[in-house]
Design a protein around this motif. Structure first.
Motif, mmCIF file in Angstrom:
data_model
loop_
_atom_site.group_PDB
_atom_site.id
_atom_site.type_symbol
_atom_site.label_atom_id
_atom_site.label_comp_id
_atom_site.label_asym_id
_atom_site.label_seq_id
_atom_site.Cartn_x
_atom_site.Cartn_y
_atom_site.Cartn_z
ATOM 1 N N LEU A 1 0.846 -1.187 0.000
ATOM 2 C CA LEU A 1 0.000 0.000 0.000
ATOM 3 C C LEU A 1 0.887 1.243 0.000
ATOM 4 O O LEU A 1 1.939 1.258 0.638
ATOM 5 N N ILE A 2 0.435 2.285 -0.707
ATOM 6 C CA ILE A 2 1.136 3.570 -0.722
ATOM 7 C C ILE A 2 0.348 4.521 0.170
ATOM 8 O O ILE A 2 -0.794 4.878 -0.147
ATOM 9 N N ASP A 3 0.922 4.935 1.299
ATOM 10 C CA ASP A 3 0.173 5.757 2.250
ATOM 11 C C ASP A 3 0.160 7.220 1.836
ATOM 12 O O ASP A 3 0.664 7.591 0.759
ATOM 13 N N ARG A 4 -0.412 8.021 2.690
ATOM 14 C CA ARG A 4 -0.602 9.436 2.378
ATOM 15 C C ARG A 4 0.731 10.155 2.135
ATOM 16 O O ARG A 4 0.794 11.124 1.379
ATOM 17 N N ASN A 5 1.816 9.656 2.794
ATOM 18 C CA ASN A 5 3.135 10.272 2.650
ATOM 19 C C ASN A 5 3.956 9.629 1.530
ATOM 20 O O ASN A 5 5.170 9.818 1.469
ATOM 21 N N LYS A 6 3.291 8.838 0.677
ATOM 22 C CA LYS A 6 3.917 8.167 -0.455
ATOM 23 C C LYS A 6 4.925 7.081 -0.014
ATOM 24 O O LYS A 6 5.799 6.694 -0.798
ATOM 25 N N SER A 7 4.780 6.599 1.200
ATOM 26 C CA SER A 7 5.633 5.516 1.686
ATOM 27 C C SER A 7 4.978 4.180 1.402
ATOM 28 O O SER A 7 3.757 4.030 1.511
ATOM 29 N N GLU A 8 5.805 3.208 1.023
ATOM 30 C CA GLU A 8 5.279 1.882 0.718
ATOM 31 C C GLU A 8 5.248 1.016 1.972
ATOM 32 O O GLU A 8 6.209 0.971 2.732
ATOM 33 N N LYS A 9 4.138 0.344 2.178
ATOM 34 C CA LYS A 9 3.981 -0.534 3.328
ATOM 35 C C LYS A 9 3.455 -1.884 2.874
ATOM 36 O O LYS A 9 2.738 -1.983 1.876
ATOM 37 N N TRP A 10 3.781 -2.912 3.657
ATOM 38 C CA TRP A 10 3.230 -4.233 3.436
ATOM 39 C C TRP A 10 2.111 -4.479 4.436
ATOM 40 O O TRP A 10 2.267 -4.215 5.632
ATOM 41 N N LEU A 11 0.965 -4.964 3.917
ATOM 42 C CA LEU A 11 -0.203 -5.212 4.781
ATOM 43 C C LEU A 11 -0.648 -6.666 4.679
ATOM 44 O O LEU A 11 -0.462 -7.312 3.648
ATOM 45 N N PHE A 12 -1.194 -7.141 5.785
ATOM 46 C CA PHE A 12 -1.851 -8.449 5.805
ATOM 47 C C PHE A 12 -3.319 -8.218 6.162
ATOM 48 O O PHE A 12 -3.632 -7.570 7.152
ATOM 49 N N GLU A 13 -4.214 -8.760 5.303
ATOM 50 C CA GLU A 13 -5.645 -8.556 5.529
ATOM 51 C C GLU A 13 -6.358 -9.908 5.552
ATOM 52 O O GLU A 13 -6.039 -10.805 4.765
ATOM 53 N N GLN A 14 -7.270 -10.045 6.487
ATOM 54 C CA GLN A 14 -8.094 -11.249 6.541
ATOM 55 C C GLN A 14 -9.522 -10.851 6.930
ATOM 56 O O GLN A 14 -9.735 -9.842 7.605
ATOM 57 N N GLY A 15 -10.504 -11.639 6.468
ATOM 58 C CA GLY A 15 -11.903 -11.311 6.767
ATOM 59 C C GLY A 15 -12.831 -12.478 6.449
ATOM 60 O O GLY A 15 -12.400 -13.492 5.877
ATOM 61 N N HIS A 16 -14.105 -12.328 6.782
ATOM 62 C CA HIS A 16 -15.076 -13.384 6.470
ATOM 63 C C HIS A 16 -16.494 -12.792 6.466
ATOM 64 O O HIS A 16 -16.741 -11.674 6.944
ATOM 65 N N PHE A 17 -17.447 -13.584 5.926
ATOM 66 C CA PHE A 17 -18.860 -13.194 5.876
ATOM 67 C C PHE A 17 -19.498 -13.376 7.255
ATOM 68 O O PHE A 17 -19.137 -14.281 8.017
#
Length: 515
Positions: free
Chosen positions: A92-108
């Protein structure tokens, strides 16, 4: 009842606020409008919660790295449809143009009829972990492709990773070595040394030593072993890198050189013993020649046979010169054979100088030189080798007299005092031909003179200064020389006074008996 509900909501709110990630919910339709989002989203994106609440998740999608957008959408849709849940990693590119790695999980979340009502999930910042993983991957890649033999050990000295070069040297496969301990590659007698080396590495950034190794087939080799221990920010040991280099070829060469050196030393000792023996054999008839020629010269002189007396004196002089050369060779041979000893005794330095002065005067007359004995009174006692010190001074004065014509030669003695002990400094100066810088480099080498023209003009074996240097060092001192070609030379010999105990020094008459 309402109070219990409020307490439950409060606890849930606390749980959400303390979770190191952004908790969210959204509608399950195509629009996927955000219905809830925790404040941690601002730490991840740089945007406040209000920026996303009520909006489509597509606003969040625009922040995802362009190369990862399709992957994330496909991962979510395919997994939700098949399993009702999903998880994925993306940038993800945040508001300050820095690159970050994210982990996302979810369900119904389904209603009683099994119809999806909403999607809930969590997003975590895993940038630090990803950077660590990438660094570990780079290190592992470098490790596997390095030409050097490298392994990574845990705190129990078990192999956790081994590169192909290391495994090849040890004679094992990489797979076989994983889980084995360091002792399998170290010769048993050197194991304690290797373990101590490892322990020392825990307190130092890098340490190296040489030990014997053993391969899987039992064959031995020599290796240079280096340990580099790795710690985390809390100084907790992560593991230790072990770098090994096969030095068997170098060790073999060193052993061959050692044997060659021993053989050369043995040959040198044999040569010295031969020269010493031959010198003794030559001195016996020479002493007879010198003695009989002296007697015959006196007899011829008494009978007024002037020419015969002159011839006999020349025979005697030549014999004495040859005897002097043989004595020098004998002294050097004894030095090289390790048979020369220093005989310490207490004597008067003034008596020594008186003795040397008397013996030096005839040397100065040969080339019409003026001998100056600078103020040398009340120099006290000295504990050293009287004979070798006198020989050193006479060698220096004789050398100065030989290379100086119609000039001046001086001998001075001064005392240097320091906290530990006194030193006597003997200086011999001449106004002779001097020595060039190139000649100075080989001045104290045996059988070497300044150049071949020097040997032809002045004669000698080139052993006098060699003896001076060796004797000076054996008496605990040092000798230095300064010279300007064409202007003269100065030799400075420094010797310790030595331990002067209560004793009767050698008297003036005793000193004369040494001549």
């Amino acid at each position: 009842m309402s109070r219990n509900i409020k307490d439950r909501e409060f606890r849930i709110r606390q749980l959400i606020d303390t979770t190191p990630g952004a908790i969210y919910s959204c509608t399950p339709d195509e629009e996927r409008r955000v219905t809830f989002l925790s404040d941690f989203i601002e730490d991840i994106t740089g945007f406040p919660t209000s920026h996303f609440i009520g909006q489509s998740t597509s606003d969040f999608t625009t922040l995802i790295h362009p190369e990862d957008r399709k992957f994330r959408i496909r991962a979510i849709l395919e997994n939700l449809e098949k399993q009702g849940r999903f998880s994925c990693e993306y940038r993800l590119i945040d508001r300050n143009k820095s690159e970050k790695w994210l982990f996302e999980q979810g369900h119904f979340i389904f209603d009683e009829a099994g119809i999806p009502q909403q999607i809930i999930g969590a997003i975590f910042d895993i940038t630090s972990r990803k950077i660590a993983e990438q660094e570990a991957e780079r290190l592992s890649l470098a490790l596997q492709n390095a030409a050097e033999c490298i392994a990574f050990l845990d705190r129990h000295l078990m192999f956790k990773e081994v590169n192909p070069s290391f495994a090849e040297l040890a004679g094992w496969s990489q797979e076989e070595m994983i889980g084995l301990a360091l002792p399998i590659i170290v010769y048993p007698d050197d194991l304690e040394k290797a373990q101590n080396l490892y322990k020392t590495s825990l307190n130092q950034s890098k340490i190296r030593s040489e030990v014997r190794g053993v391969r899987a087939d039992g064959s031995q080799f020599y290796m240079s072993m280096t340990f580099v221990s790795s710690f985390d920010k809390n100084k907790k040991l992560l593991g230790t890198y072990c770098f090994v280099k096969d030095i068997s070829h170098r060790k073999k060469i060193e052993e061959e050189l050692r044997k060659a050196k021993d053989a050369a030393l043995e040959a040198s000792r044999a040569k010295s013993e031969f020269l010493a023996m031959m010198s003794h054999e030559l001195r016996t008839p020479l002493n007879a020649i010198i003695g009989y020629s002296d007697l015959l010269a006196e007899q011829a002189q008494d009978e007024n046979q002037t020419q015969t007396a002159g011839d006999l004196n020349r025979i005697k002089d030549a014999g004495q010169h040859l005897l002097s050369l043989i004595n020098d060779i004998l002294d050097v041979s004894k030095l090289e054979a390790g048979k020369t000893e220093i005989y310490h005794e207490i004597f008067s330095v003034d008596d020594l100088i008186f003795n040397v002065n008397g013996m030096a005067q005839p040397l100065m007359k040969l080339n019409h030189n003026e001998f100056i004995l600078e103020d040398s009174q009340n120099l006290g006692l000295m504990n050293s080798d009287f004979v070798k010190l006198r020989q050193n001074l006479l060698n220096l004065l004789s050398n100065a007299a030989k290379f100086t014509e119609n000039g001046k030669i001086s001998l001075s003695i001064r005392i240097e005092k320091n906290k530990k002990e006194d030193w006597l400094v003997f200086s011999v100066r001449d106004t002779g031909c001097g020595i060039t810088p190139q000649q100075l480099k080989k001045l104290f080498n045996p059988f070497v003179q300044a150049d071949t023209s020097t040997t032809r003009k002045y004669g000698g074996t080139g052993l006098g200064l060699t003896l001076v240097k060796r004797y000076t060092e054996m008496m605990g001192g040092s000798i230095a020389v300064e010279s300007i070609s064409g202007q003269g030379t100065t030799f400075v010999m420094r010797l310790p006074r030595g331990n002067i105990e209560e004793s009767i020094p050698l008297g003036h008459q005793d000193a004369l008996l040494r001549i």
